[in-house]
Scaffold this motif. Structure first.
Motif, PDB file in Angstrom:
ATOM      1  N   TYR A  33      29.709  35.277 -19.497  1.00 46.77           N
ATOM      2  CA  TYR A  33      30.216  35.241 -18.122  1.00 46.77           C
ATOM      3  C   TYR A  33      31.426  34.322 -17.994  1.00 46.77           C
ATOM      4  N   ILE A  34      31.352  33.132 -18.589  1.00 43.27           N
ATOM      5  CA  ILE A  34      32.450  32.179 -18.486  1.00 43.27           C
ATOM      6  C   ILE A  34      33.694  32.708 -19.202  1.00 43.27           C
ATOM      7  N   VAL A  35      33.507  33.262 -20.397  1.00 44.79           N
ATOM      8  CA  VAL A  35      34.645  33.823 -21.143  1.00 44.79           C
ATOM      9  C   VAL A  35      35.259  34.990 -20.372  1.00 44.79           C
ATOM     10  N   GLY A  36      34.412  35.855 -19.818  1.00 47.37           N
ATOM     11  CA  GLY A  36      34.919  36.988 -19.052  1.00 47.37           C
ATOM     12  C   GLY A  36      35.611  36.570 -17.777  1.00 47.37           C
ATOM     13  N   LEU A  37      35.077  35.546 -17.115  1.00 45.65           N
ATOM     14  CA  LEU A  37      35.632  35.096 -15.839  1.00 45.65           C
ATOM     15  C   LEU A  37      37.023  34.489 -16.002  1.00 45.65           C
ATOM     16  N   ASN A  38      37.339  34.008 -17.193  1.00 44.98           N
ATOM     17  CA  ASN A  38      38.657  33.425 -17.438  1.00 44.98           C
ATOM     18  C   ASN A  38      39.773  34.459 -17.363  1.00 44.98           C
ATOM     19  N   ARG A  39      39.423  35.737 -17.504  1.00 45.23           N
ATOM     20  CA  ARG A  39      40.449  36.782 -17.572  1.00 45.23           C
ATOM     21  C   ARG A  39      40.241  37.887 -16.545  1.00 45.23           C
ATOM     22  N   ILE A  40      39.398  37.613 -15.555  1.00 44.99           N
ATOM     23  CA  ILE A  40      39.121  38.623 -14.542  1.00 44.99           C
ATOM     24  C   ILE A  40      39.059  37.964 -13.172  1.00 44.99           C
ATOM     25  N   ALA A  41      39.456  38.700 -12.141  1.00 43.03           N
ATOM     26  CA  ALA A  41      39.450  38.141 -10.788  1.00 43.03           C
ATOM     27  C   ALA A  41      38.021  37.864 -10.329  1.00 43.03           C
ATOM     28  N   PRO A  42      37.789  36.715  -9.674  1.00 45.97           N
ATOM     29  CA  PRO A  42      36.436  36.410  -9.178  1.00 45.97           C
ATOM     30  C   PRO A  42      35.878  37.490  -8.266  1.00 45.97           C
ATOM     31  N   ALA A  43      36.751  38.159  -7.493  1.00 43.55           N
ATOM     32  CA  ALA A  43      36.289  39.220  -6.594  1.00 43.55           C
ATOM     33  C   ALA A  43      35.660  40.363  -7.384  1.00 43.55           C
ATOM     34  N   ILE A  44      36.303  40.738  -8.483  1.00 47.08           N
ATOM     35  CA  ILE A  44      35.753  41.810  -9.325  1.00 47.08           C
ATOM     36  C   ILE A  44      34.448  41.355  -9.964  1.00 47.08           C
ATOM     37  N   ALA A  45      34.422  40.101 -10.416  1.00 45.82           N
ATOM     38  CA  ALA A  45      33.209  39.560 -11.024  1.00 45.82           C
ATOM     39  C   ALA A  45      32.047  39.592 -10.033  1.00 45.82           C
ATOM     40  N   SER A  46      32.329  39.340  -8.768  1.00 51.72           N
ATOM     41  CA  SER A  46      31.285  39.349  -7.739  1.00 51.72           C
ATOM     42  C   SER A  46      30.685  40.743  -7.587  1.00 51.72           C
ATOM     43  N   ILE A  47      31.544  41.760  -7.657  1.00 52.66           N
ATOM     44  CA  ILE A  47      31.053  43.140  -7.551  1.00 52.66           C
ATOM     45  C   ILE A  47      30.200  43.488  -8.770  1.00 52.66           C
ATOM     46  N   LEU A  48      30.706  43.124  -9.943  1.00 51.50           N
ATOM     47  CA  LEU A  48      29.982  43.426 -11.174  1.00 51.50           C
ATOM     48  C   LEU A  48      28.633  42.707 -11.226  1.00 51.50           C
ATOM     49  N   ALA A  49      28.562  41.523 -10.613  1.00 50.78           N
ATOM     50  CA  ALA A  49      27.321  40.742 -10.634  1.00 50.78           C
ATOM     51  C   ALA A  49      26.197  41.426  -9.871  1.00 50.78           C
ATOM     52  N   MET A  50      26.551  42.431  -9.034  1.00 51.80           N
ATOM     53  CA  MET A  50      25.531  43.187  -8.308  1.00 51.80           C
ATOM     54  C   MET A  50      24.578  43.897  -9.256  1.00 51.80           C
ATOM     55  N   ILE A  51      25.012  44.054 -10.512  1.00 50.05           N
ATOM     56  CA  ILE A  51      24.171  44.719 -11.502  1.00 50.05           C
ATOM     57  C   ILE A  51      22.879  43.938 -11.733  1.00 50.05           C
ATOM     58  N   GLU A  52      22.954  42.590 -11.628  1.00 46.83           N
ATOM     59  CA  GLU A  52      21.786  41.766 -11.946  1.00 46.83           C
ATOM     60  C   GLU A  52      20.557  42.112 -11.113  1.00 46.83           C
ATOM     61  N   PRO A  53      20.635  42.045  -9.758  1.00 51.34           N
ATOM     62  CA  PRO A  53      19.425  42.363  -8.995  1.00 51.34           C
ATOM     63  C   PRO A  53      18.989  43.815  -9.131  1.00 51.34           C
ATOM     64  N   VAL A  54      19.952  44.707  -9.365  1.00 55.82           N
ATOM     65  CA  VAL A  54      19.600  46.121  -9.542  1.00 55.82           C
ATOM     66  C   VAL A  54      18.793  46.312 -10.829  1.00 55.82           C
ATOM     67  N   ILE A  55      19.278  45.729 -11.939  1.00 59.47           N
ATOM     68  CA  ILE A  55      18.576  45.831 -13.221  1.00 59.47           C
ATOM     69  C   ILE A  55      17.210  45.149 -13.134  1.00 59.47           C
ATOM     70  N   ALA A  56      17.173  43.958 -12.510  1.00 63.94           N
ATOM     71  CA  ALA A  56      15.904  43.243 -12.368  1.00 63.94           C
ATOM     72  C   ALA A  56      14.899  44.073 -11.567  1.00 63.94           C
TER      73      ALA A  56
END
Length: 289
Positions: free
Chosen positions: A230-253
């Motif tokens: 996550y930290i390595v990916g966040l260094n090269r991607i916009a936080p807004a996009i990361a926030s959308i992608l993070a929606m995967i966590e509760p869905v997978i859980a």
């Protein structure tokens, strides 16, 4: 590099989602929530310590501000892990994961309270929608629903609040040192805190239990590999996009809970979950929380 970074963030979110399911399995087998949280953090500590040892430059370990804010981040991640698993034990993975995803709402509320940010009509409306979604998801309007206890709801919300503390601590520590140094201090604080409330016999028993592969998987996916990705990916991607992608966590859980642990959600709960996920993601995109 952006596509690779997106994959890193997606993989991290997948790891976090799966870790909730692994924790659910362990607690269903009788393991204490604090013991599960402790080992998740300790194995994560080993990962980030190796990362720091391999890349020690710019660590900032001589900075008092780094230690202070990293310790705050550690308090946050300790609370997040512990309350998240308590919430799962007292309710379901889907509810716990979705309530934890409300963390950006708590960041807003703390910012409002400290007058770091001024509330707008849009922000307040979004928070109200999230609260309505929480009511539907937890079914607190139906005393006989029995899908989750009040402790489960409270723990889930505290997991989100704790994650907000981690976010703020990491944010203020970042200018003073490297991510690996911050995470090493944070996970060390976590291990120091969570060793106390757990069952001592269980904590020792993990070292010889047949369930040890699950504990290793929990630590690797839930704290070690996931945070690094996550930290390595966040260094090269916009936080807004990361926030959308993070929606995967509760869905997978949630899917893990339904498919593996035979949990279930009724229509209003699914609708409430959707309201929370969409609204919180929109808030995160709008503010880059």
């Amino acid at each position: 590099m952006t596509s690779t970074s997106t994959v890193y963030v997606v993989l991290a979110a997948l790891c976090w989602g799966v870790s909730g399911g692994i924790g659910g399995i362990l607690m269903a087998d009788g393991w204490d929530a604090f013991v599960v949280s402790f080992y998740r953090g300790v194995i994560g500590l080993l990962f980030v310590f190796v990362w720091l040892a391999l890349r020690p430059s710019g660590s900032g370990l001589a900075s008092r501000q780094l230690w202070f804010w990293s310790a705050i981040a550690g308090l946050g991640v300790a609370g997040n892990f512990a309350f998240y698993f308590v919430s799962i034990a007292q309710g379901s993975i889907a509810i716990a994961a979705t309530l934890m995803y409300c963390a950006p709402v708590f960041v807003y509320l703390v910012s409002f309270a400290l007058k770091l940010e001024r509330p707008t009509a849009l922000n307040l409306a979004a928070i109200a929608v999230v609260m309505f979604g929480i009511v539907l998801l937890t079914q607190i309007y139906d005393v006989g629903a029995g899908s989750v206890t009040s402790i489960g709801v409270g723990a889930g919300l505290l997991a989100g609040l704790s994650y907000a503390v981690f976010i703020l601590g990491f944010k203020y520590a970042a200018p003073h040192g490297s991510p690996q140094a911050i995470l090493t201090i944070a996970f060390a604080v976590l291990a120091t805190i969570l060793i106390w409330p757990g069952d001592v016999n269980q904590t020792v028993g993990v070292l010889s239990t047949p369930d040890w592969p699950l504990f290793v998987a929990l630590g690797v996916f839930g704290a070690g590999l996931s945070f690094v990705l996550y930290i390595v990916g966040l260094n090269r991607i916009a936080p807004a996009i990361a926030s959308i992608l993070a929606m995967i966590e509760p869905v997978i859980a949630s899917l893990f809970g339904v498919v593996v642990l035979n949990e279930s959600l009724v229509g209003p709960q699914i609708f409430g979950m959707g309201l929370i996920l969409v609204t919180v993601t929109a808030l995160s995109v709008d503010s880059n929380v």
